[in-house]
Write a protein that holds these residues in place. Structure first.
Motif, PDB file in Angstrom:
ATOM      1  N   TRP A  15      -7.777   7.324  -3.126  1.00  0.00           N
ATOM      2  CA  TRP A  15      -7.454   8.735  -3.348  1.00  0.00           C
ATOM      3  C   TRP A  15      -8.391   9.427  -4.345  1.00  0.00           C
ATOM      4  O   TRP A  15      -8.374  10.647  -4.452  1.00  0.00           O
TER       5      TRP A  15
ATOM      6  N   PRO B 122       1.899  10.880  -0.088  1.00  0.00           N
ATOM      7  CA  PRO B 122       1.406  10.039   1.002  1.00  0.00           C
ATOM      8  C   PRO B 122       1.701  10.675   2.350  1.00  0.00           C
ATOM      9  O   PRO B 122       2.699  11.393   2.507  1.00  0.00           O
TER      10      PRO B 122
ATOM     11  N   GLN C 193      -2.411   6.665   3.208  1.00  0.00           N
ATOM     12  CA  GLN C 193      -2.095   5.661   2.196  1.00  0.00           C
ATOM     13  C   GLN C 193      -3.203   4.639   1.987  1.00  0.00           C
ATOM     14  O   GLN C 193      -3.415   4.151   0.886  1.00  0.00           O
TER      15      GLN C 193
ATOM     16  N   ALA D   8       1.061   3.986  -3.055  1.00  0.00           N
ATOM     17  CA  ALA D   8       0.781   5.396  -2.821  1.00  0.00           C
ATOM     18  C   ALA D   8       1.925   6.272  -3.308  1.00  0.00           C
ATOM     19  O   ALA D   8       1.707   7.330  -3.931  1.00  0.00           O
TER      20      ALA D   8
ATOM     21  N   LYS E 176       0.827  -1.201   0.000  1.00  0.00           N
ATOM     22  CA  LYS E 176       0.000   0.000   0.000  1.00  0.00           C
ATOM     23  C   LYS E 176       0.863   1.252   0.000  1.00  0.00           C
ATOM     24  O   LYS E 176       0.578   2.234  -0.694  1.00  0.00           O
TER      25      LYS E 176
END
Length: 259
Positions: free
Chosen positions: A92, A155, A88, A63, A59
């Motif tokens: 988004w 991030p 993160q 990100a 993850k």
């Protein structure tokens, strides 16, 4: 989930072990066989199987890759150059659609480079929206020729305090005994060898990478390895990182650099 392997990681570990022990190390799992360990060597008359794992946070890496791809977005209706940090684990897409108008709203409310990083914290409406969108923080600076009015999306910060090297070892042992490393344990258990070693390479997103990469520092405690693992090698993805290793016969020692 941590515990991910690449052919490059296996080759890096192969070179490190070979230079350290002065023996030939063979790439054993060349066809991606189920249950096959990565490396095989003979040292002091004993055969040793080695399973290599690159410890990364998918993850976090995704990100960072997304942020790099976005780059700097020019926004002519803004006064300042902004940076927005997104959590993160959030999706988004919703935040990216809202950010241009949100930053303009902040400027209309009087946000400046001196106040932007905390002014929203006293506004309940903004606090709720920041939480919903996964916005961890925002700040701005005066625009420049290189960065005219616009914004970066990055991030949110991660990690925490840097652990001592003994804490890094404890963390590695816990990881090897976790469900995330079940495959590593199974592959080593099925190896028909005298000894079985795990070789973990920590990515830069893990704070454990910091003490492991310090020259000359060795742990003080004996690792509590899961059953079936007789030795451990700990390194990082940092360029030419030193490696710390432990075996029941040699204890802790500094191995050859990776890379």
């Amino acid at each position: 989930m941590p515990g991910h392997k690449t052919d490059v990681a296996a080759q890096i570990a192969c070179g490190c072990i070979s230079r350290t022990l002065g023996v030939r190390v063979n790439l054993h799992d060349t066809d991606g066989q189920q249950g096959a360990h990565d490396l095989l060597l003979t040292y002091e008359g004993r055969t040793v199987a080695v399973e290599v794992k690159l410890v990364v946070d998918p993850k976090h890496r995704a990100a960072n890759a997304k942020a790099s791809k976005l780059g700097y977005t020019l926004q002519s209706d803004l006064k300042f150059s902004w940076t927005v940090h997104l959590e993160q684990e959030k999706n988004w897409q919703r935040a990216l659609a809202r950010i241009p108008r949100l930053l303009a709203d902040l400027e209309e409310r009087g946000a400046t480079p001196h106040t932007a990083h905390h002014s929203w914290q006293h506004d309940v409406e903004l606090l709720v929206e920041f939480e919903r969108l996964g916005i961890d923080s925002v700040f701005c600076v005066l625009p420049t020729a290189k960065h005219p009015p616009g914004y970066y999306v990055m991030p949110a910060s991660w990690g925490g305090g840097v652990p001592e090297i003994d804490q890094a070892v404890l963390s590695a042992c816990e990881l090897m005994g976790s469900q995330a490393m079940a495959k590593l344990r199974r592959q080593l258990a099925e190896a028909d060898t005298d000894d079985r070693h795990a070789f973990l390479i920590y990515g830069w997103e893990f704070m454990e990478a910091v003490p492991l990469s310090r020259e000359g520092e060795l742990p003080n405690l004996e690792p509590r390895l899961p059953p079936g693992i007789d030795g451990v090698w700990l390194s990082t993805t940092a360029s030419s990182s030193p490696t710390v290793a432990w075996t029941s016969t040699a204890g802790w020692f500094r191995a050859s650099r990776c890379g």
